[in-house]
Design a protein around this motif. Structure first.
Motif, PDB file in Angstrom:
ATOM      1  N   LEU A  46     115.953  75.832  17.058  1.00 37.00           N
ATOM      2  CA  LEU A  46     116.020  77.234  17.474  1.00 37.00           C
ATOM      3  C   LEU A  46     114.647  77.896  17.497  1.00 37.00           C
ATOM      4  O   LEU A  46     114.315  78.621  18.449  1.00 37.00           O
ATOM      5  N   VAL A  47     113.829  77.651  16.486  1.00 35.00           N
ATOM      6  CA  VAL A  47     112.524  78.310  16.410  1.00 35.00           C
ATOM      7  C   VAL A  47     111.609  77.836  17.533  1.00 35.00           C
ATOM      8  O   VAL A  47     110.998  78.640  18.245  1.00 35.00           O
ATOM      9  N   PHE A  48     111.501  76.520  17.720  1.00 33.30           N
ATOM     10  CA  PHE A  48     110.573  76.021  18.732  1.00 33.30           C
ATOM     11  C   PHE A  48     111.094  76.250  20.149  1.00 33.30           C
ATOM     12  O   PHE A  48     110.304  76.421  21.079  1.00 33.30           O
ATOM     13  N   SER A  49     112.403  76.307  20.323  1.00 35.51           N
ATOM     14  CA  SER A  49     112.937  76.672  21.634  1.00 35.51           C
ATOM     15  C   SER A  49     112.668  78.136  21.948  1.00 35.51           C
ATOM     16  O   SER A  49     112.381  78.491  23.099  1.00 35.51           O
ATOM     17  N   SER A  50     112.728  78.982  20.939  1.00 34.10           N
ATOM     18  CA  SER A  50     112.428  80.395  21.178  1.00 34.10           C
ATOM     19  C   SER A  50     110.951  80.590  21.496  1.00 34.10           C
ATOM     20  O   SER A  50     110.595  81.457  22.305  1.00 34.10           O
ATOM     21  N   ILE A  51     110.088  79.783  20.899  1.00 31.03           N
ATOM     22  CA  ILE A  51     108.660  79.846  21.232  1.00 31.03           C
ATOM     23  C   ILE A  51     108.445  79.484  22.697  1.00 31.03           C
ATOM     24  O   ILE A  51     107.712  80.155  23.429  1.00 31.03           O
ATOM     25  N   LEU A  71     102.655  72.363  23.949  1.00 28.38           N
ATOM     26  CA  LEU A  71     102.684  70.907  24.069  1.00 28.38           C
ATOM     27  C   LEU A  71     103.430  70.240  22.916  1.00 28.38           C
ATOM     28  O   LEU A  71     104.060  69.196  23.108  1.00 28.38           O
ATOM     29  N   LEU A  72     103.384  70.826  21.719  1.00 25.49           N
ATOM     30  CA  LEU A  72     104.036  70.220  20.565  1.00 25.49           C
ATOM     31  C   LEU A  72     105.494  70.633  20.387  1.00 25.49           C
ATOM     32  O   LEU A  72     106.275  69.892  19.787  1.00 25.49           O
ATOM     33  N   SER A  73     105.873  71.800  20.883  1.00 21.11           N
ATOM     34  CA  SER A  73     107.240  72.279  20.696  1.00 21.11           C
ATOM     35  C   SER A  73     108.298  71.338  21.261  1.00 21.11           C
ATOM     36  O   SER A  73     109.301  71.063  20.581  1.00 21.11           O
ATOM     37  N   PRO A  74     108.140  70.795  22.475  1.00 17.62           N
ATOM     38  CA  PRO A  74     109.165  69.854  22.951  1.00 17.62           C
ATOM     39  C   PRO A  74     109.269  68.603  22.084  1.00 17.62           C
ATOM     40  O   PRO A  74     110.365  68.045  21.931  1.00 17.62           O
ATOM     41  N   LEU A  75     108.166  68.176  21.479  1.00 15.40           N
ATOM     42  CA  LEU A  75     108.223  67.014  20.590  1.00 15.40           C
ATOM     43  C   LEU A  75     109.026  67.321  19.324  1.00 15.40           C
ATOM     44  O   LEU A  75     109.838  66.508  18.881  1.00 15.40           O
ATOM     45  N   PHE A  76     108.793  68.506  18.748  1.00 15.76           N
ATOM     46  CA  PHE A  76     109.559  68.890  17.562  1.00 15.76           C
ATOM     47  C   PHE A  76     111.038  69.060  17.888  1.00 15.76           C
ATOM     48  O   PHE A  76     111.905  68.657  17.102  1.00 15.76           O
ATOM     49  N   VAL A  77     111.337  69.652  19.029  1.00 16.31           N
ATOM     50  CA  VAL A  77     112.731  69.843  19.424  1.00 16.31           C
ATOM     51  C   VAL A  77     113.412  68.494  19.646  1.00 16.31           C
ATOM     52  O   VAL A  77     114.532  68.259  19.181  1.00 16.31           O
ATOM     53  N   ALA A  78     112.734  67.588  20.335  1.00 16.18           N
ATOM     54  CA  ALA A  78     113.320  66.270  20.590  1.00 16.18           C
ATOM     55  C   ALA A  78     113.536  65.495  19.294  1.00 16.18           C
ATOM     56  O   ALA A  78     114.576  64.848  19.109  1.00 16.18           O
ATOM     57  N   ALA A  79     112.580  65.561  18.372  1.00 19.44           N
ATOM     58  CA  ALA A  79     112.723  64.853  17.100  1.00 19.44           C
ATOM     59  C   ALA A  79     113.871  65.428  16.274  1.00 19.44           C
ATOM     60  O   ALA A  79     114.656  64.687  15.673  1.00 19.44           O
TER      61      ALA A  79
END
Length: 95
Positions: A46-51, A71-79
């Protein structure tokens, strides 16, 4: 006053940010380790998708920190989604 798409996306991202941060906070109070991990993973999504949603509605150019987050948010969301899928309840284990 009417809401346009940018204001609406900002409000949705703000709501997701609040819910995600509260899930992170509640995870510290959780005793069960698997449930704690799932709560932090949901909060991370939720946090990184909102970013990312805030960056999509932004009109000014991104600075270096925002590019790093973009660049890092999609990696955190996928993980986090991968860990959520891997820790789901097995069939027949519902209470």
């Amino acid at each position: 006053m009417t809401l346009d798409v940018v204001q609406f996306s900002f409000l949705i991202s703000l709501a997701a940010l609040v819910v995600g941060a509260s899930l992170w906070g509640l995870a510290f109070l959780e005793k069960a380790p698997l449930r704690r991990m799932r709560m932090t993973d949901c909060g991370t999504v939720l946090v990184f998708s909102s970013i990312l949603l805030r960056f999509a509605g932004q009109t000014r150019p991104l600075n270096a920190i925002e590019w790093g987050l973009a660049l890092l948010s999609p990696l955190f969301v996928a993980a986090a989604l991968w860990r959520l899928v891997r820790t789901h309840c097995p069939p027949g284990a519902e209470q």
